[in-house]
Write a protein that holds these residues in place. Structure first.
Motif, mmCIF file in Angstrom:
data_model
loop_
_atom_site.group_PDB
_atom_site.id
_atom_site.type_symbol
_atom_site.label_atom_id
_atom_site.label_comp_id
_atom_site.label_asym_id
_atom_site.label_seq_id
_atom_site.Cartn_x
_atom_site.Cartn_y
_atom_site.Cartn_z
ATOM 1 N N ILE A 107 89.097 -5.328 -7.352
ATOM 2 C CA ILE A 107 89.292 -4.324 -8.286
ATOM 3 C C ILE A 107 89.380 -5.095 -9.688
ATOM 4 N N GLU A 108 88.325 -4.974 -10.588
ATOM 5 C CA GLU A 108 88.309 -5.686 -11.720
ATOM 6 C C GLU A 108 89.173 -4.729 -12.864
ATOM 7 N N GLU A 112 88.349 1.988 -13.946
ATOM 8 C CA GLU A 112 87.107 2.466 -13.451
ATOM 9 C C GLU A 112 87.154 2.671 -11.958
ATOM 10 N N LEU A 113 88.202 2.762 -11.337
ATOM 11 C CA LEU A 113 88.266 2.999 -9.765
ATOM 12 C C LEU A 113 88.032 4.306 -9.617
#
Length: 115
Positions: A107-108, A112-113
């Motif tokens: 997860i960056e 944005e998830l």
């Protein structure tokens, strides 16, 4: 806002975003296979003290629960007495397609998830 907090409860890692009187959302991770795996998600959309809508997803079972407060529109935002409001929820259960669990290391950006 939102206010970010990290907590460990019952051997699970929780990433919690609190948005004051507007609700919260929270991710639950379990350590396995040398990484933290996303196993749960909770969210509450509120208007002051009244919960409008709640979502709970269990990625292990593939079940999503959506609870809508059917009395939310009877709430008077200008009222000083919130004790008269009965929260009554209508639940919708959604069976999700099985997917591999998401890894925390992949997860960056939590903003944005998407599911």
């Amino acid at each position: 806002a939102p206010y970010l907090s990290i907590d460990i409860r019952n051997s699970k890692l929780f990433v919690h975003y609190a948005h004051g009187r507007y609700g919260y959302w929270e991710y639950c991770f379990r350590y396995q296979n040398s990484d933290f795996m996303l196993i749960g998600y909770e969210a509450s959309h509120d208007r002051g003290p009244v919960v409008l809508f709640k979502t709970s997803i269990n990625f292990l079972t593939g079940i999503e629960y959506d609870d809508e407060n059917i009395n939310a529109y009877n709430f008077n935002a200008d009222s000083d007495d919130d004790s008269e409001i009965d929260e009554v929820f209508k639940r919708t259960v959604v069976k999700l397609k099985k997917k591999p669990l998401m890894k925390l290391s992949e997860i960056e950006d939590f903003d944005e998830l998407k599911y």
